[in-house]
Design an enzyme around this catalytic site. Structure first.
Site, PDB file in Angstrom:
ATOM      1  CG  HIS A 183      -2.144  -0.821   1.031  1.00 22.19           C
ATOM      2  ND1 HIS A 183      -3.304  -0.364   0.449  1.00 22.19           N
ATOM      3  CD2 HIS A 183      -2.366  -2.111   1.342  1.00 22.19           C
ATOM      4  CE1 HIS A 183      -4.190  -1.336   0.418  1.00 22.19           C
ATOM      5  NE2 HIS A 183      -3.649  -2.415   0.952  1.00 22.19           N
TER       6      HIS A 183
ATOM      7  NE  ARG B 109      -4.531  10.166  10.074  1.00 18.40           N
ATOM      8  CZ  ARG B 109      -4.282   9.198  10.953  1.00 18.40           C
ATOM      9  NH1 ARG B 109      -5.026   8.118  10.990  1.00 18.40           N
ATOM     10  NH2 ARG B 109      -3.298   9.317  11.815  1.00 18.40           N
TER      11      ARG B 109
HETATM   12  C1  LIG Z   1     -11.784   7.660   1.955  1.00 15.34           C
HETATM   13  C2  LIG Z   1     -11.268   7.956   3.289  1.00 15.34           C
HETATM   14  C3  LIG Z   1      -9.893   8.122   3.501  1.00 15.34           C
HETATM   15  C4  LIG Z   1      -8.880   8.045   2.376  1.00 15.34           C
HETATM   16  O1  LIG Z   1      -8.710   9.328   1.818  1.00 15.34           O
HETATM   17  P1  LIG Z   1      -7.478   9.685   0.862  1.00 15.34           P
HETATM   18  O2  LIG Z   1      -7.834  11.030   0.321  1.00 15.34           O
HETATM   19  O3  LIG Z   1      -7.464   8.639  -0.211  1.00 15.34           O
HETATM   20  O4  LIG Z   1      -6.259   9.699   1.687  1.00 15.34           O
HETATM   21  C5  LIG Z   1      -9.450   8.406   4.774  1.00 15.34           C
HETATM   22  N1  LIG Z   1     -10.310   8.531   5.803  1.00 15.34           N
HETATM   23  C6  LIG Z   1     -11.637   8.396   5.637  1.00 15.34           C
HETATM   24  C7  LIG Z   1     -12.539   8.570   6.812  1.00 15.34           C
HETATM   25  C8  LIG Z   1     -12.169   8.109   4.383  1.00 15.34           C
HETATM   26  O5  LIG Z   1     -13.493   7.959   4.235  1.00 15.34           O
END
Ligand SMILES: *Cc1c(COP(=O)(O)O)cnc(C)c1O
Length: 833
Positions: free
Chosen positions: A376, A568
């Site tokens: 990942h 994040r």
């Molecule tokens: C979809 C999601 C993520 C992933 O977001 P990215 O923009 O791909 O880093 C992280 N946290 C939550 C709560 C999500 O729903």
């Protein structure tokens, strides 16, 4: 051990034979009343919506359990091949609304509640999130199991039942404060405890080898400190297909006899203290995203997951096939979600050899044909390594097995590249040095038949960079599986009005075949369709505004461009670049450069790992800039910067339908895939982004004219490394100079001198790995194109429709079909009709 609690004249099957539960309004009403009044013991004076939520959830859960048992029986009778998704994180969010949607009862239940004088929305909102994950990786696991059930694939999720999930984020004086998330405090109606499937997990002790009666060397792992893994099962319903799969989460509990010894010695308090020690293992989710911190407790968690899950699958196998494992790898497949559960490679070897008496060769053949590994991230700080010393003291038998796997593996390397000692050292599962380390990613690669990345670029970079030696050795193992998101939660569920409109237009088959959204494309030219699309988007924005007003008393102008970055907080995701643009807009307003101004509301949200000082400082930075801008009367409605506290799954379900612009601005080559980008696109937001992760594939699908591209490519980033000169970018760019001046003169930290020195120093450093200033000008120009596009609302709406229409590829139904076609080879099993 077959046992039965029923005498022969009353076969066990009789007690589970019940008439099918009714699915009409009257049935939901009577079951609801039964649970509310009799099970929960509440009456009309109860003020809390929580108990109404529970009564409804129990009513819904009954319907799931009915289909769950049937699914189990159908799988058992078919003796089909199964896959197991091993993940340290399942970021589920709420279950009630998703269960109602997938059962196809959301409308009838809403009606039933209305008759009872209740508001469905209020009940749904009182469910706490199951936040058993950090971010993208955990949410992906949750989307995957939804798609597996919808595709009728016999897949079980295995994870850990953390007592405390992802912390709740509060903002105090602009800074993140973490509050423990005791999500189980009010109980959890969705899980069923299953003590009958408990397993014993060993830690510590030592190994002893001896020769058995057939003359074979055997090893036992003795004098261990054991704990028990207690399974809790959660139903995972497919979309309107009668399939209900299982998510099995393990909780660590103390063994009884371990406590009893102490108790007999009169040391009652000690005995109870031991119990606490055992149960600490699954007490809390580690809140680090894409970053390992090497704590012993974390290794214990990983081993608990691997050992309990493998023992579970093997117990099932032995129950049916005895000790004959010849067809085990034809019937079982384990997908490792990142390196976290990779100790499973060594644990499967241990169980097959030490417990079930297989030879090394047979055990290794089985292991290598059942394990599959998904990587990942390319970030070096995320690559797990455990010190040999720690592994020796915690898992001595596993370490022995890892050494032996490594010896066999290095012999293979040496046969392929004779005399290439450097390559052997590079590829060894054991990293030599002052502290010897076990490289867990290498263990996963060596022990798996499939290794995949999560977007085209990421998979390519794995082959060329991080895992290059392994790719040269085993090119056939490597493959790509571009991530996705489930369209049930991320469109049908979170944006019901838009979903309804789409269904009115093209029918409802898109919900399980997202490629059909392409049929919306011609409607981008239909003015009446565009008008409705625009109105629905505006309504979603209003809902987001109302919701934030209710939660945090934040005022937002609904006619502004909603420019959203939620994920994040991490330097590679470059929230700082976003803020630099906001400061630039602020500077333009202050100097009166506001012709043709497009009002913007920039929303940023996300959690920082509690130990990641720079990420926490970035949160403070966003909040300070926000405070200055939002309170400046010269700025008014032209610009707002808002930090959205406590970003989580249920928050994203409200945020993504209300976004106009999706910020996906990581340094090229650093974001493995991203999935937030996909949720926004599906809901009609336009993307401003770099050529990173799945952004590249999003742009391919939607067309370059419907995507705001900027920034260096991954190759350009790598070429620049070593002679990156941020001062030169500042010198040559008047806008950037002005932004840096505002930062450095302390404009955003007047009473907090030095507060942002670290941030300033990091972006001005020639060693800044994220090269934020290199992309500043290009980002500004792309944002100008955004403004121009937004000024023409018809044009913007057209692009929005095309984005949704082009998002079909990013369904996890597509991703999971590819996993199944290329890796798992499962046959879909029809449960109903
Ligand atoms: C979809 C999601 C993520 C992933 O977001 P990215 O923009 O791909 O880093 C992280 N946290 C939550 C709560 C999500 O729903």
């Amino acid at each position: 051990m077959p046992h039965r609690v029923f005498h022969k004249s009353n076969p066990a099957s009789d007690i589970t034979k019940l008439p099918k539960l009714g699915m009409e309004k009257k049935h939901f009403i009577s079951d609801f009343k039964h649970y509310y009044s009799h099970r929960l013991g509440r009456d009309e004076n109860c003020r809390s919506p929580h108990y109404a939520y529970e009564a409804l959830s129990l009513t819904i859960s009954d319907r799931l359990v009915e289909r769950w048992k049937k699914t189990y029986n159908v799988y058992r009778d078919s003796d089909c091949k199964k896959a197991f998704y091993l993940s340290m994180e399942f970021l589920i969010g709420r279950s009630l609304s998703n269960a109602m949607l997938n059962l196809g009862v959301d409308d009838v239940v809403t009606q039933a509640l209305y008759d009872l004088g209740l508001e469905a929305e209020e009940l749904v909102e009182s469910e706490p999130d199951a936040g058993l994950g950090n971010g993208g990786l955990g949410r992906l696991a949750a989307c995957f199991i939804d798609s597996c059930a919808t595709l009728q694939l016999p897949v079980t999720g295995y994870g850990l039942r953390y007592e405390y999930g992802m912390f709740t984020q509060q903002i105090v004086n602009g800074e993140q404060v973490e509050r423990p998330d005791h999500w189980l405090r009010m109980g959890n109606v969705w899980e069923i405890e299953r003590p009958e499937y408990m397993h014993r997990i060993k830690f510590g002790g030592r190994t002893q080898s001896h020769i058995d009666e057939h003359g074979n060397r055997r090893t036992s792992w003795i004098e261990t400190h054991d704990i028990l893994a207690m399974p809790y099962d959660t139903p995972v319903p497919g979309y309107k297909n009668g399939t209900v799969n299982t998510l099995r989460l393990w909780k660590a509990i103390a063994t009884e006899e371990f406590n009893l010894q102490e108790f007999n010695a009169g040391d009652y308090a000690e005995a109870v203290a031991q119990k606490v020690t055992a149960e600490n293992i699954t007490m809390v989710l580690y809140p680090n995203d894409a970053n390992e911190n090497g704590k012993a407790l974390r290794l214990q968690q990983q081993y608990l997951l691997a050992s309990a899950s493998l023992q579970d699958v093997i117990a099932n196998w032995v129950g049916r096939h005895g000790n004959n494992f010849s067809k085990f790898s034809e019937k079982n497949c384990f997908q490792l979600n990142d390196t976290h559960p990779s100790i499973a490679v060594a644990e499967l070897m241990r169980l097959l050899m030490d417990i079930h008496g297989l030879s090394w060769r047979d055990a290794w053949n089985i292991t290598r044909n059942t394990m599959a590994y998904t990587n990942h991230t390319l970030l070096p700080e995320a690559l797990e390594k455990w010190s040999v010393n720690l592994m020796q003291s915690l898992l001595p038998r596993l370490l022995e097995i890892i050494y032996e796997i490594n010896a066999h593996f290095l012999a293979e390397v040496s046969a392929r590249w004779p005399g290439d000692g450097e390559r052997m050292a590079r590829m060894s599962i054991i990293e030599e040095g002052p502290t010897k380390m076990v490289r867990m990613a290498y263990l996963a690669i060596v022990g798996s038949f499939s290794v995949n990345g999560v977007a085209e670029l990421h998979s390519k970079l794995l082959k060329e960079g991080l895992f290059r030696d392994f790719y040269e050795l085993w090119p056939g193992k490597f493959n790509n599986k571009t991530n996705g998101v489930t369209p049930r939660r991320w469109l049908a569920g979170c944006n019901p009005e838009l979903a309804e409109f789409i269904t009115e237009t093209i029918g409802d088959a898109w919900i399980t075949d997202l490629s059909q959204l392409a049929e919306l494309k011609p409607y981008a030219d239909d003015a009446a369709f565009r008008k409705k699309w625009y109105e629905l988007n505006r309504a979603s924005k209003q809902r987001l505004v109302d919701f934030k007003k209710f939660e945090y008393d934040i005022d937002i102008n609904v006619d502004a461009l909603f420019d959203v970055q939620v994920k994040r907080i991490h330097e590679y995701k470059r929230q700082v670049l976003n803020v630099l643009h906001v400061i630039h807009l602020y500077d333009r307003i202050k100097r009166g450069d506001t012709d043709n101004w497009v009002p913007r509301c920039v929303l940023i949200g996300g959690k920082a790992a509690p130990g990641y000082a720079m990420a926490k400082k970035i949160i403070k930075f966003i909040n300070n800039v926000s405070h200055v801008i939002n309170n400046d009367p010269d700025v008014g409605d032209k610009l707002k910067l808002v930090f959205l506290p406590n970003y989580c799954v249920s928050a994203m379900e409200k945020i993504c339908p209300g976004a106009d612009l999706s910020e996906q601005i990581s340094t090229a080559g650093k974001e493995a895939s991203g999935t937030g980008n996909m949720k926004f696109m599906m809901n009609g937001a336009l993307t401003i982004g770099t050529l990173d992760g799945a952004n590249i594939e999003i742009r391919e699908e939607v067309g370059e004219e419907n995507f705001f591209l900027f920034g260096l490519t991954e190759a350009e980033v790598e070429a620049l490394r070593g002679h990156y000169d941020p001062e030169a970018y500042i010198r040559d760019d008047n806008d950037l100079q002005r932004v840096m001046y505002l930062l450095e003169c302390g404009h955003f930290n007047r009473f907090e001198p030095g507060m942002f020195d670290d941030i300033i120093a990091s972006i001005k450093s020639p060693n800044d790995p994220w090269m934020t200033l290199a992309d500043f000008r290009s980002y500004l120009e792309a944002q100008k194109r955004v403004d121009a596009a937004y000024r023409d609302q018809e044009h913007w709406t057209r692009m929005s429709i095309i984005n949704t229409a082009a998002s079909g590829k990013f369904s996890t139904d597509r991703t999971i079909s590819e996993y199944n076609h290329d890796i798992w080879h499962l046959t879909p099993i029809q449960v109903e009709g």
